[in-house]
Design an enzyme around this catalytic site. Structure first.
Site, PDB file in Angstrom:
ATOM      1  N   HIS A  52      41.124  47.535  35.349  1.00  0.00           N
ATOM      2  CA  HIS A  52      42.172  47.508  36.359  1.00  0.00           C
ATOM      3  C   HIS A  52      43.259  48.475  35.899  1.00  0.00           C
ATOM      4  O   HIS A  52      43.714  48.399  34.740  1.00  0.00           O
ATOM      5  CB  HIS A  52      42.784  46.112  36.473  1.00  0.00           C
ATOM      6  CG  HIS A  52      41.935  45.106  37.189  1.00  0.00           C
ATOM      7  ND1 HIS A  52      40.631  44.846  36.868  1.00  0.00           N
ATOM      8  CD2 HIS A  52      42.243  44.281  38.235  1.00  0.00           C
ATOM      9  CE1 HIS A  52      40.162  43.907  37.681  1.00  0.00           C
ATOM     10  NE2 HIS A  52      41.114  43.541  38.522  1.00  0.00           N
ATOM     11  N   HIS A  93      34.266  44.593  43.097  1.00  0.00           N
ATOM     12  CA  HIS A  93      35.503  44.066  42.507  1.00  0.00           C
ATOM     13  C   HIS A  93      35.741  42.674  43.053  1.00  0.00           C
ATOM     14  O   HIS A  93      36.387  42.501  44.081  1.00  0.00           O
ATOM     15  CB  HIS A  93      36.659  45.023  42.839  1.00  0.00           C
ATOM     16  CG  HIS A  93      37.956  44.686  42.176  1.00  0.00           C
ATOM     17  ND1 HIS A  93      38.942  45.626  41.946  1.00  0.00           N
ATOM     18  CD2 HIS A  93      38.449  43.526  41.693  1.00  0.00           C
ATOM     19  CE1 HIS A  93      39.973  45.056  41.359  1.00  0.00           C
ATOM     20  NE2 HIS A  93      39.704  43.771  41.200  1.00  0.00           N
ATOM     21  N   GLU A 151      47.329  49.282  39.759  1.00  0.00           N
ATOM     22  CA  GLU A 151      47.524  48.247  40.795  1.00  0.00           C
ATOM     23  C   GLU A 151      49.043  48.065  40.916  1.00  0.00           C
ATOM     24  O   GLU A 151      49.652  48.475  41.904  1.00  0.00           O
ATOM     25  CB  GLU A 151      46.828  46.942  40.383  1.00  0.00           C
ATOM     26  CG  GLU A 151      47.018  45.796  41.375  1.00  0.00           C
ATOM     27  CD  GLU A 151      46.426  44.454  40.867  1.00  0.00           C
ATOM     28  OE1 GLU A 151      46.142  44.333  39.665  1.00  0.00           O
ATOM     29  OE2 GLU A 151      46.275  43.540  41.706  1.00  0.00           O
ATOM     30  N   ASP A 193      38.420  41.133  45.656  1.00  0.00           N
ATOM     31  CA  ASP A 193      39.232  40.764  44.484  1.00  0.00           C
ATOM     32  C   ASP A 193      39.157  39.254  44.207  1.00  0.00           C
ATOM     33  O   ASP A 193      38.415  38.828  43.329  1.00  0.00           O
ATOM     34  CB  ASP A 193      40.684  41.236  44.656  1.00  0.00           C
ATOM     35  CG  ASP A 193      41.411  41.464  43.344  1.00  0.00           C
ATOM     36  OD1 ASP A 193      40.777  41.382  42.278  1.00  0.00           O
ATOM     37  OD2 ASP A 193      42.628  41.741  43.384  1.00  0.00           O
TER      38      ASP A 193
HETATM   39  N1  ADE Z   1      42.621  38.806  37.885  1.00  0.00           N
HETATM   40  C1  ADE Z   1      42.196  38.366  39.068  1.00  0.00           C
HETATM   41  N2  ADE Z   1      42.636  39.161  40.037  1.00  0.00           N
HETATM   42  C2  ADE Z   1      43.363  40.147  39.448  1.00  0.00           C
HETATM   43  C3  ADE Z   1      44.061  41.275  39.913  1.00  0.00           C
HETATM   44  N3  ADE Z   1      44.142  41.570  41.211  1.00  0.00           N
HETATM   45  N4  ADE Z   1      44.691  42.055  39.017  1.00  0.00           N
HETATM   46  C4  ADE Z   1      44.636  41.758  37.721  1.00  0.00           C
HETATM   47  N5  ADE Z   1      43.981  40.714  37.231  1.00  0.00           N
HETATM   48  C5  ADE Z   1      43.335  39.916  38.084  1.00  0.00           C
HETATM   49 ZN    ZN Z   2      40.904  42.385  40.298  1.00  0.00          ZN
END
Ligand code: ADE
Ligand code: ZN
Length: 331
Positions: free
Chosen positions: A191, A11, A194, A272
């Site tokens: 995703h 990721h 989150e 990330d």
């Molecule tokens: N694009 C880059 N990082 C992200 C994240 N943590 N969540 C969603 N989109 C992203």
């Molecule tokens: Zn991400």
């Protein structure tokens, strides 16, 4: 132990690896106004209150990427980090719409990134896959158009993903696009969970047929979902430093990654957007040692999980696991 432990990263948004220094170099090279007047200014601006506050700055930063060489240079810088940090395999996200919306051709983006991946493979055997992400704040029609533009380069891609602003943009919005991607032989990830609710994780699994959930930390709010993730060993690509910087957790000591690991979920740790969140993959492992008292066994389990959860072949997974065994035996 962690620094040289063989591991995979699953990721990483390549645009999120663009360091302020290279950003300023590229702005100058392309005759564009610098997004920040100095590296210090950039770092000072990297104080985020939530996902959207980060994305606004992140998309602005990506505006300095114009030529194929720019995409190459950004990717190359990240791959050098992989070599330095024993990241033997990486599965890289990129956001073509961030660039095609500015008039950059998708071939420029894919060819620049791919050329760096091939050079790293030839120079030190770096293993990698590339995943195209759709921006979920844009329409499903725009995502479908992007997929069509990318299909001539399908051989350079392992799959598609879904990123950007999660709230209000549920996975269901992209079901038709993901069905088309699957029919073309691409794997899928998304995703989910989150900032968004556990229901988005269910949708990603049932509607988008994902092989992995990116982030997914809010699964802990839904016991039935937890049981499914454990039973089916669906991987979560968790990003501890990101979750801290985007205020998904208030303090690293409250992060649930080791609770998830101890419950038997197939969790991995990832960076990330390392240029924005204060560090690359090893920093994320280090943070878990420092703030959650992660044991050596847990660190090794996360590294093993990173290969297990990858899109490598079963045979390659065995080879990488043996590399972990050899490393531990030789220490
Ligand atoms: N694009 C880059 N990082 C992200 C994240 N943590 N969540 C969603 N989109 C992203
Ligand atoms: Zn991400």
């Amino acid at each position: 132990m962690i620094n040289h432990l063989p591991k995979a990263e699953l990721h990483i948004h390549i645009e999120g690896s663009l360091e302020p220094e290279l950003m300023l170099t590229l702005a100058e090279r392309n005759g564009l106004p610098a997004p920040f007047s100095s590296i210090q200014d950039a770092q000072a601006a990297y104080a985020f209150s939530d996902l959207q506050s980060f994305l606004d700055i992140y998309y602005k930063g990506a505006g300095v990427l114009i030529t194929e060489q720019d995409f190459y240079d950004m990717t190359w810088a990240y791959l050098l980090r992989c070599r330095a940090e024993a990241v033997l395999h990486t599965e890289i996200f990129f956001d073509p719409q961030t660039h095609t919306e500015r008039g950059i051709d998708i071939s420029t983006v894919i060819n620049g990134i791919d050329r760096a991946l091939q050079d790293a493979k030839n120079q030190w055997g770096q293993s990698s896959h590339l995943i195209l992400c759709f921006l979920r704040h844009l329409s499903s029609e725009a995502a479908m158009e992007t997929l069509e533009q990318a299909l001539p380069y399908k051989d350079k891609l392992i799959g598609v993903g879904l990123d950007s602003s999660e709230m209000g943009h549920p996975p269901s919005k992209f079901q038709a696009v993901f069905e088309r991607a699957i029919s073309e032989g691409l794997l899928t990830v998304a995703h989910a969970g989150e900032e968004g609710p556990a229901d988005y994780i269910w949708q990603a699994l049932d509607l988008l047929k994902v092989s992995r959930i990116d982030h997914g930390v809010r699964c802990i709010e839904d016991e039935q979902l937890m049981e499914r993730l454990i039973a089916e060993q669906i991987p979560l690509t968790v990003c501890p430093q990101s979750n801290l910087k985007l205020c998904v957790v208030d303090d690293m000591s409250q992060h649930n990654i080791l609770d998830l690991l101890n419950r038997g979920l197939l969790v991995t740790t990832n960076s990330d957007d390392p240029a924005y969140f204060g560090g690359y993959l090893n920093k994320n492992y280090d943070a878990l040692v420092e703030h959650l008292n992660m044991t050596q066994e847990q660190a090794v389990q996360l590294a093993r999980n990173s290969f297990t959860a990858s899109f490598l072949s079963e045979q390659q997974k065995i080879l990488f696991n043996q590399k972990i065994n050899n490393y531990l035996a030789e220490r």
